[in-house]
Design an enzyme around this catalytic site. Structure first.
Site, PDB file in Angstrom:
ATOM      1  N   CYS A   1      51.822  31.169  36.985  1.00  0.00           N
ATOM      2  CA  CYS A   1      50.587  31.063  36.204  1.00  0.00           C
ATOM      3  C   CYS A   1      50.831  31.163  34.701  1.00  0.00           C
ATOM      4  O   CYS A   1      49.961  30.811  33.912  1.00  0.00           O
ATOM      5  CB  CYS A   1      49.592  32.119  36.673  1.00  0.00           C
ATOM      6  SG  CYS A   1      49.109  31.820  38.380  1.00  0.00           S
TER       7      CYS A   1
ATOM      8  N   HIS B   1      43.866  33.446  31.735  1.00  0.00           N
ATOM      9  CA  HIS B   1      44.203  32.814  33.013  1.00  0.00           C
ATOM     10  C   HIS B   1      43.079  33.102  34.007  1.00  0.00           C
ATOM     11  O   HIS B   1      42.492  34.178  34.008  1.00  0.00           O
ATOM     12  CB  HIS B   1      45.530  33.386  33.533  1.00  0.00           C
ATOM     13  CG  HIS B   1      45.870  32.886  34.887  1.00  0.00           C
ATOM     14  ND1 HIS B   1      45.944  31.547  35.171  1.00  0.00           N
ATOM     15  CD2 HIS B   1      46.133  33.537  36.040  1.00  0.00           C
ATOM     16  CE1 HIS B   1      46.240  31.393  36.443  1.00  0.00           C
ATOM     17  NE2 HIS B   1      46.360  32.587  37.011  1.00  0.00           N
TER      18      HIS B   1
ATOM     19  N   ASN C   1      41.656  29.175  40.857  1.00  0.00           N
ATOM     20  CA  ASN C   1      42.912  29.416  40.146  1.00  0.00           C
ATOM     21  C   ASN C   1      43.842  28.218  40.381  1.00  0.00           C
ATOM     22  O   ASN C   1      44.368  28.053  41.479  1.00  0.00           O
ATOM     23  CB  ASN C   1      43.546  30.702  40.680  1.00  0.00           C
ATOM     24  CG  ASN C   1      44.884  31.019  40.023  1.00  0.00           C
ATOM     25  OD1 ASN C   1      45.377  30.263  39.182  1.00  0.00           O
ATOM     26  ND2 ASN C   1      45.477  32.129  40.413  1.00  0.00           N
TER      27      ASN C   1
HETATM   28  N1  COA Z   1      36.897  37.920  53.037  1.00  0.00           N
HETATM   29  C1  COA Z   1      36.510  39.114  53.509  1.00  0.00           C
HETATM   30  N2  COA Z   1      37.271  40.201  53.433  1.00  0.00           N
HETATM   31  C2  COA Z   1      38.474  40.083  52.852  1.00  0.00           C
HETATM   32  C3  COA Z   1      38.934  38.864  52.340  1.00  0.00           C
HETATM   33  C4  COA Z   1      38.090  37.752  52.443  1.00  0.00           C
HETATM   34  N3  COA Z   1      38.424  36.527  51.984  1.00  0.00           N
HETATM   35  N4  COA Z   1      40.173  39.064  51.802  1.00  0.00           N
HETATM   36  C5  COA Z   1      40.463  40.354  51.991  1.00  0.00           C
HETATM   37  N5  COA Z   1      39.453  40.977  52.628  1.00  0.00           N
HETATM   38  C6  COA Z   1      39.334  42.367  53.022  1.00  0.00           C
HETATM   39  C7  COA Z   1      40.668  43.046  53.191  1.00  0.00           C
HETATM   40  O1  COA Z   1      41.219  42.772  54.470  1.00  0.00           O
HETATM   41  C8  COA Z   1      40.296  44.487  53.003  1.00  0.00           C
HETATM   42  O2  COA Z   1      39.743  44.977  54.198  1.00  0.00           O
HETATM   43  P1  COA Z   1      40.067  46.473  54.697  1.00  0.00           P
HETATM   44  O3  COA Z   1      39.521  47.360  53.602  1.00  0.00           O
HETATM   45  O4  COA Z   1      39.320  46.542  55.974  1.00  0.00           O
HETATM   46  O5  COA Z   1      41.550  46.533  54.801  1.00  0.00           O
HETATM   47  C9  COA Z   1      39.172  44.436  51.978  1.00  0.00           C
HETATM   48  O6  COA Z   1      38.696  43.093  51.991  1.00  0.00           O
HETATM   49  C10 COA Z   1      39.640  44.775  50.578  1.00  0.00           C
HETATM   50  O7  COA Z   1      40.875  44.104  50.367  1.00  0.00           O
HETATM   51  P2  COA Z   1      41.566  44.059  48.973  1.00  0.00           P
HETATM   52  O8  COA Z   1      42.873  43.360  49.117  1.00  0.00           O
HETATM   53  O9  COA Z   1      41.552  45.417  48.356  1.00  0.00           O
HETATM   54  O10 COA Z   1      40.532  43.121  48.221  1.00  0.00           O
HETATM   55  P3  COA Z   1      40.424  42.870  46.702  1.00  0.00           P
HETATM   56  O11 COA Z   1      39.133  43.302  46.208  1.00  0.00           O
HETATM   57  O12 COA Z   1      41.656  43.365  45.982  1.00  0.00           O
HETATM   58  O13 COA Z   1      40.447  41.282  46.630  1.00  0.00           O
HETATM   59  C11 COA Z   1      41.981  39.554  46.020  1.00  0.00           C
HETATM   60  C12 COA Z   1      41.573  40.543  47.105  1.00  0.00           C
HETATM   61  C13 COA Z   1      43.229  38.789  46.485  1.00  0.00           C
HETATM   62  C14 COA Z   1      40.846  38.590  45.788  1.00  0.00           C
HETATM   63  C15 COA Z   1      42.283  40.349  44.712  1.00  0.00           C
HETATM   64  O14 COA Z   1      43.146  41.417  45.017  1.00  0.00           O
HETATM   65  C16 COA Z   1      42.924  39.508  43.666  1.00  0.00           C
HETATM   66  O15 COA Z   1      42.323  38.615  43.129  1.00  0.00           O
HETATM   67  N6  COA Z   1      44.175  39.843  43.299  1.00  0.00           N
HETATM   68  C17 COA Z   1      44.887  39.113  42.289  1.00  0.00           C
HETATM   69  C18 COA Z   1      45.491  37.931  42.922  1.00  0.00           C
HETATM   70  C19 COA Z   1      46.022  36.988  41.913  1.00  0.00           C
HETATM   71  O16 COA Z   1      45.633  37.002  40.784  1.00  0.00           O
HETATM   72  N7  COA Z   1      46.935  36.137  42.374  1.00  0.00           N
HETATM   73  C20 COA Z   1      47.464  35.096  41.597  1.00  0.00           C
HETATM   74  C21 COA Z   1      48.196  35.642  40.460  1.00  0.00           C
HETATM   75  S1  COA Z   1      48.172  34.532  39.192  1.00  0.00           S
END
Ligand code: COA
Length: 334
Positions: A118, A261, A291
Site C-alpha cells: 500500500c 491511504h 482499498n
Molecule cells: N463480518 C462479520 N464479522 C466479522 C467480519 C465480517 N466481515 N470480519 C471479522 N468479523 C468478526 C471477527 O471474527 C471477530 O469475531 P469474534 O469477536 O467473535 O472473534 C469480530 O468480528 C471482531 O474482529 P476484529 O478482527 O477485531 O475486527 P475489526 O474491527 O478489527 O475489523 C478489519 C477487521 C480487518 C476490518 C480491521 O481489523 C482492519 O481494517 N484492519 C486493517 C487491515 C488493513 O488495513 N489491511 C490492509 C493494510 S494496507
C-alpha cells in the site's frame, strides 16, 4: 538552477464490475452483514476486473496512463519512463511497466515495477521526483495499479471485504517556477520487516513456489492479522505525518487537503484526530472504491482535483501504511 518536480496531470481507471457488500452475504454466503462491513470499515462497494476478458493490472494501468496523457495533451512517446507500483503484477516478469510501455506505444521509454504494497505509490513517486530533480528524466508516468481480487480468499470474511481493483496515474515533469501542478516537496519513508508476518501472501514466491498443495491450502491469497495491522497503521501513519510536518515547519492548519491511504475509515478517523485536521479537509474514497492498495493515493488525488478540492497554493499531504511493514508521507504544494 534547481529543477522542480511537478505533478502536472492525473488519471484513474476502475473496471466495470461494481460489487456491493451484499455480494458477500447473498452470493457467497459469508457470515457477514451490511451493517458490520459499513460500521467496521466504511466500505459500501468496490470494483473488480473481468478476468474472463483478460483484464488485469497492466490493462488498468494503461487506461489510467492514457487518460493522464490525454489530459496533458501529450503522446505516449513524449514520456521518458514508466514507473509502476503494484503487488499484483500480471507476471513476476516481464514487469508490468514493460507491458504498459508496449500497450501504450511509449517508444523510447524505460520502466520498472516497485513492490511496497500500500506504500508502493508513495515510494515510486519519490523515485520519480528524484529522477526528475537530478536531471536524469524530464517526464515520467507514475502508476499505482492493483488487481486485489486476484489474490483474495473469498472464504475469509475479514479480508475479502476490504479490497478492490483499480489504477491511478500521475505525470511527473520537470517544471518552471510558475508552472501549474503539484510540486513534490518532501518525502518521509520507512520500512519495518519485523511486521511481515501480519500481512502477507505466504506462497507463490521463490521460498514456497506454487504447487497443488499451496493452492489447496490457499497460500497464494492475502493472509492478514487485521487487528494487529490496524494498530500499527494508526500509530505509524500518525508518527510519519508529525515527522513530515515538523521537518517542513508546518502544522495541520497549513494543510489544504490530507489524502490518507484508504484501508479502513476508522484508521483514517483516528489518524485525522491525532493530526488535528477536520474531516472536511480529509479525502475519503473507500466508501465506493475500497482499498485498492497502490492505487488509493493517485485515484484519490485525481478525484479531489476533479471536485475542485485543491486550489493553487494549497499544501497536500499524502500518508500511507501497508504490508512489510511499509509506511510514509509526502508533501506537495499546488
Ligand atoms: N463480518 C462479520 N464479522 C466479522 C467480519 C465480517 N466481515 N470480519 C471479522 N468479523 C468478526 C471477527 O471474527 C471477530 O469475531 P469474534 O469477536 O467473535 O472473534 C469480530 O468480528 C471482531 O474482529 P476484529 O478482527 O477485531 O475486527 P475489526 O474491527 O478489527 O475489523 C478489519 C477487521 C480487518 C476490518 C480491521 O481489523 C482492519 O481494517 N484492519 C486493517 C487491515 C488493513 O488495513 N489491511 C490492509 C493494510 S494496507
Amino acid at each position: 538552477m534547481t529543477i522542480r518536480a511537478v505533478v502536472s496531470s492525473t488519471g484513474r481507471y476502475f473496471p466495470g464490475r461494481k460489487v456491493l457488500n451484499s455480494h458477500f452475504y447473498d452470493d457467497l454466503g459469508l457470515e457477514t452483514t451490511e451493517d458490520w462491513i459499513v460500521s467496521r470499515t466504511g466500505i459500501r462497494s468496490r470494483y473488480y476486473v473481468d478476468r474472463d476478458a483478460g483484464e488485469a493490472t497492466a490493462a488498468m494501468a494503461t487506461h489510467a496512463a492514457r487518460q493522464c496523457l490525454e489530459r496533458a495533451g501529450l503522446e505516449p512517446s513524449d514520456v521518458d519512463g514508466i514507473l509502476i507500483a503494484t503487488v499484483t503484477p500480471d507476471h513476476s516478469f516481464p514487469s508490468t511497466a514493460c507491458l504498459v510501455q508496449d500497450s501504450l506505444g511509449a517508444r523510447g521509454a524505460f520502466g520498472w515495477d516497485t513492490s511496497a504494497a500500500c506504500s508502493g505509490f508513495l515510494f515510486t513517486l519519490a523515485q520519480a521526483a528524484s529522477l526528475v530533480k537530478s536531471g536524469m528524466a524530464r517526464r515520467l508516468l507514475v502508476v499505482g495499479s492493483d488487481t486485489m481480487s486476484s489474490i483474495l480468499d473469498f472464504t475469509d470474511r475479514q479480508t475479502c471485504i476490504i479490497f478492490g481493483d483499480g489504477a491511478g496515474c500521475f505525470l511527473v515533469e520537470a517544471a518552471d517556477d510558475d508552472a501549474p501542478g503539484g510540486e513534490l516537496l518532501d518525502f518521509v519513508m520507512h520500512v519495518d520487516g519485523s511486521g511481515g508476518e501480519s500481512l502477507k501472501m505466504p506462497a507463490g514466491g521463490s521460498r514456497r513456489p506454487a504447487s497443488a498443495e499451496t493452492v489447496a491450502q490457499g497460500l497464494h491469497f492475502v493472509h492478514q492479522d487485521g487487528r494487529t495491522v490496524f494498530k500499527h497503521a494508526v500509530k505509524r501513519m500518525g508518527e510519519v505525518i508529525e515527522e513530515l510536518l515538523a521537518r517542513n515547519g508546518l502544522t495541520s492548519d497549513d494543510i489544504g487537503l490530507f489524502i490518507p491511504h484508504q484501508a479502513n475509515q476508522r484508521i483514517i478517523l483516528a489518524c485525522s484526530k491525532r493530526f488535528k485536521i477536520p474531516m472536511e479537509r480529509v479525502m475519503l474514497t473507500l466508501e465506493h472504491w475500497a482499498n485498492t492498495t497502490a492505487a488509493t493515493l493517485p485515484t484519490a488525488l485525481d478525484l479531489a482535483l476533479e471536485q475542485g478540492r485543491v486550489q493553487r497554493g494549497d499544501y497536500v499531504v499524502f500518508a500511507t501504511f501497508g504490508a512489510g511493514y511499509t509506511w510514509g508521507a509526502s508533501l506537495l504544494r499546488w
